[in-house]
Design an enzyme around this catalytic site. Structure first.
Site, PDB file in Angstrom:
ATOM      1  N   GLU A 141      -5.790  -4.834  10.285  1.00  0.00           N
ATOM      2  CA  GLU A 141      -4.769  -3.826  10.544  1.00  0.00           C
ATOM      3  C   GLU A 141      -5.100  -3.075  11.832  1.00  0.00           C
ATOM      4  O   GLU A 141      -5.923  -2.145  11.815  1.00  0.00           O
ATOM      5  CB  GLU A 141      -4.709  -2.811   9.391  1.00  0.00           C
ATOM      6  CG  GLU A 141      -4.345  -3.415   8.061  1.00  0.00           C
ATOM      7  CD  GLU A 141      -3.711  -2.381   7.132  1.00  0.00           C
ATOM      8  OE1 GLU A 141      -2.591  -2.623   6.669  1.00  0.00           O
ATOM      9  OE2 GLU A 141      -4.320  -1.326   6.894  1.00  0.00           O
TER      10      GLU A 141
ATOM     11  N   SER B 244       2.972  -2.031  10.403  1.00  0.00           N
ATOM     12  CA  SER B 244       4.415  -2.098  10.676  1.00  0.00           C
ATOM     13  C   SER B 244       5.010  -3.480  10.403  1.00  0.00           C
ATOM     14  O   SER B 244       5.899  -3.937  11.122  1.00  0.00           O
ATOM     15  CB  SER B 244       4.728  -1.641  12.097  1.00  0.00           C
ATOM     16  OG  SER B 244       4.323  -0.299  12.279  1.00  0.00           O
TER      17      SER B 244
ATOM     18  N   GLY C  41       2.055   2.379  10.741  1.00  0.00           N
ATOM     19  CA  GLY C  41       3.027   3.460  10.601  1.00  0.00           C
ATOM     20  C   GLY C  41       3.685   3.871  11.909  1.00  0.00           C
ATOM     21  O   GLY C  41       4.334   4.911  11.986  1.00  0.00           O
TER      22      GLY C  41
ATOM     23  N   GLY D  95       2.718  -1.084   4.293  1.00  0.00           N
ATOM     24  CA  GLY D  95       2.761   0.348   3.986  1.00  0.00           C
ATOM     25  C   GLY D  95       4.197   0.808   3.773  1.00  0.00           C
ATOM     26  O   GLY D  95       4.771   0.655   2.690  1.00  0.00           O
ATOM     27  N   GLY D  96       4.800   1.341   4.812  1.00  0.00           N
ATOM     28  CA  GLY D  96       6.148   1.929   4.721  1.00  0.00           C
ATOM     29  C   GLY D  96       7.167   1.034   4.023  1.00  0.00           C
ATOM     30  O   GLY D  96       7.931   1.499   3.157  1.00  0.00           O
TER      31      GLY D  96
ATOM     32  N   HIS E  37      -9.663   1.209   4.320  1.00  0.00           N
ATOM     33  CA  HIS E  37      -8.440   1.408   5.110  1.00  0.00           C
ATOM     34  C   HIS E  37      -8.751   2.352   6.264  1.00  0.00           C
ATOM     35  O   HIS E  37      -9.560   3.265   6.129  1.00  0.00           O
ATOM     36  CB  HIS E  37      -7.337   1.987   4.214  1.00  0.00           C
ATOM     37  CG  HIS E  37      -6.008   1.998   4.908  1.00  0.00           C
ATOM     38  ND1 HIS E  37      -5.663   2.989   5.804  1.00  0.00           N
ATOM     39  CD2 HIS E  37      -4.964   1.138   4.866  1.00  0.00           C
ATOM     40  CE1 HIS E  37      -4.449   2.724   6.273  1.00  0.00           C
ATOM     41  NE2 HIS E  37      -4.001   1.605   5.719  1.00  0.00           N
TER      42      HIS E  37
ATOM     43  N   GLU F  10      -7.283   4.806   7.409  1.00  0.00           N
ATOM     44  CA  GLU F  10      -7.085   6.227   7.099  1.00  0.00           C
ATOM     45  C   GLU F  10      -8.303   6.787   6.358  1.00  0.00           C
ATOM     46  O   GLU F  10      -8.653   7.955   6.522  1.00  0.00           O
ATOM     47  CB  GLU F  10      -5.784   6.414   6.303  1.00  0.00           C
ATOM     48  CG  GLU F  10      -4.571   6.225   7.222  1.00  0.00           C
ATOM     49  CD  GLU F  10      -3.311   5.721   6.550  1.00  0.00           C
ATOM     50  OE1 GLU F  10      -3.202   5.793   5.320  1.00  0.00           O
ATOM     51  OE2 GLU F  10      -2.424   5.229   7.287  1.00  0.00           O
TER      52      GLU F  10
ATOM     53  N   ASN G 244       0.883  -1.173   0.000  1.00  0.00           N
ATOM     54  CA  ASN G 244       0.000   0.000   0.000  1.00  0.00           C
ATOM     55  C   ASN G 244       0.918   1.220   0.000  1.00  0.00           C
ATOM     56  O   ASN G 244       1.457   1.591   1.030  1.00  0.00           O
ATOM     57  CB  ASN G 244      -0.877  -0.031   1.260  1.00  0.00           C
ATOM     58  CG  ASN G 244      -1.708   1.222   1.411  1.00  0.00           C
ATOM     59  OD1 ASN G 244      -1.799   2.039   0.488  1.00  0.00           O
ATOM     60  ND2 ASN G 244      -2.313   1.395   2.587  1.00  0.00           N
ATOM     61  N   TRP G 245       1.065   1.804  -1.171  1.00  0.00           N
ATOM     62  CA  TRP G 245       2.008   2.937  -1.285  1.00  0.00           C
ATOM     63  C   TRP G 245       1.477   4.205  -0.626  1.00  0.00           C
ATOM     64  O   TRP G 245       2.209   5.164  -0.446  1.00  0.00           O
ATOM     65  CB  TRP G 245       2.291   3.235  -2.766  1.00  0.00           C
ATOM     66  CG  TRP G 245       3.159   2.229  -3.460  1.00  0.00           C
ATOM     67  CD1 TRP G 245       3.532   0.993  -3.023  1.00  0.00           C
ATOM     68  CD2 TRP G 245       3.775   2.395  -4.751  1.00  0.00           C
ATOM     69  NE1 TRP G 245       4.332   0.371  -3.953  1.00  0.00           N
ATOM     70  CE2 TRP G 245       4.484   1.219  -5.025  1.00  0.00           C
ATOM     71  CE3 TRP G 245       3.769   3.416  -5.698  1.00  0.00           C
ATOM     72  CZ2 TRP G 245       5.220   1.035  -6.202  1.00  0.00           C
ATOM     73  CZ3 TRP G 245       4.478   3.241  -6.871  1.00  0.00           C
ATOM     74  CH2 TRP G 245       5.205   2.057  -7.115  1.00  0.00           C
ATOM     75  N   LYS G 246       0.182   4.216  -0.333  1.00  0.00           N
ATOM     76  CA  LYS G 246      -0.469   5.428   0.205  1.00  0.00           C
ATOM     77  C   LYS G 246      -0.195   6.605  -0.735  1.00  0.00           C
ATOM     78  O   LYS G 246      -0.049   6.406  -1.944  1.00  0.00           O
ATOM     79  CB  LYS G 246      -0.010   5.687   1.643  1.00  0.00           C
ATOM     80  CG  LYS G 246      -0.187   4.442   2.520  1.00  0.00           C
ATOM     81  CD  LYS G 246      -0.105   4.706   3.989  1.00  0.00           C
ATOM     82  CE  LYS G 246      -0.302   3.396   4.737  1.00  0.00           C
ATOM     83  NZ  LYS G 246      -0.377   3.552   6.181  1.00  0.00           N
TER      84      LYS G 246
END
Ligand code: PGA
Length: 249
Positions: free
Chosen positions: A165, A210, A171, A231-232, A94, A96, A9-11
């Protein structure tokens, strides 16, 4: 058996130059892995992603889509537009989007139905906040988030992917322990089984929050953790591929 799925997930990250290098490196490293790899990129980069990954073993997708077919929905992206760029997956619900864009579980259910109607595989996200975990309501929260989806697409459950999640792990560098995650994944599978026992065996339940190369082996070894939503670490090809490597038997 359920094939491991490692989804990035590149966001809201990337640009044409950095994406080109990242996509090329993921493509080059992907063959070595038995896991299925997916990158979910920002919508403006779908054409670039399609061109870079076409006829490779890496699939691509988006991070959200509209619950509607077409029309006066300024800023929204429709499922059929994602199909125009050969997306296979779409992340839905998600945390967010739930917290910053007011998406309800009913909205997520409608989007899930719309995604399936367009032949997209939805990756439906659920997860509790820290306050909810501390209040002991994790299982209640997760089940309440999932139930509208299960009811809305009951006859197509085997075509969805679920991502657990925990919001407090996204994150933050804090990961659920493999045992904590497994407990929730097993609950989700039970909830699925109550709706459709055959689907419960085939639906992949990803862990996200994470996930990194150094914790992926233990998380992915759990019986009900069928992959990761990253993600990251998905922004670095070496880390993303190392997580895929961690899933090798
Ligand atoms: P993270 O993000 O791996 O950076 O914690 C996961 C996600 O939000 O999907």
């Amino acid at each position: 058996m359920r094939r491991t799925l490692i989804a990035g997930n590149w966001k809201m990250n990337g640009d044409l130059v950095t994406n080109a290098a990242l996509l090329q490196a993921v493509r080059a490293g992907a063959q070595a892995h038995s896991a299925e790899l997916v990158v979910c990129v920002p919508a403006p980069y779908l054409a670039q992603t399609q061109a870079a990954l076409e006829s490779s073993s890496v699939a691509w997708g988006a991070q959200d889509m509209s619950a509607h077919e077409a029309g006066a929905y300024t800023g929204e992206v429709a499922g059929r537009m994602l199909k125009d760029f050969a997306c296979r997956y779409v992340i839905l619900g998600h945390s967010e989007r739930r917290s910053m864009h007011g998406e309800s579980s009913a909205d997520v259910a409608k989007k899930t139905k719309q995604a399936l109607a367009h032949g997209l595989t939805p990756i439906v996200c659920v997860g509790e906040t820290l306050a909810e975990r501390e209040a002991g309501s994790t299982s209640h929260v997760v089940q309440e988030q999932l139930q509208p989806v299960l009811s809305e697409v009951l006859d197509q459950l085997k075509h969805i992917v679920i991502a657990y999640e925990p919001v407090w792990a996204i994150g933050t560098g804090k990961t659920a322990t493999p045992e904590m995650a497994q407990e929730v994944h097993a609950l989700i599978r039970q909830q699925l089984a109550a709706a459709d026992s055959a689907a419960a065996n085939v639906v992949r339940i990803l862990y996200g929050g994470s996930m990194k190369p150094d914790n992926a082996v233990d998380l992915l070894a759990m019986p009900d953790i069928d992959g990761g939503l990253i993600g990251g670490a998905a922004l670095k090809a070496a880390d993303f591929l190392a997580i895929a490597q961690a899933s090798q038997p």
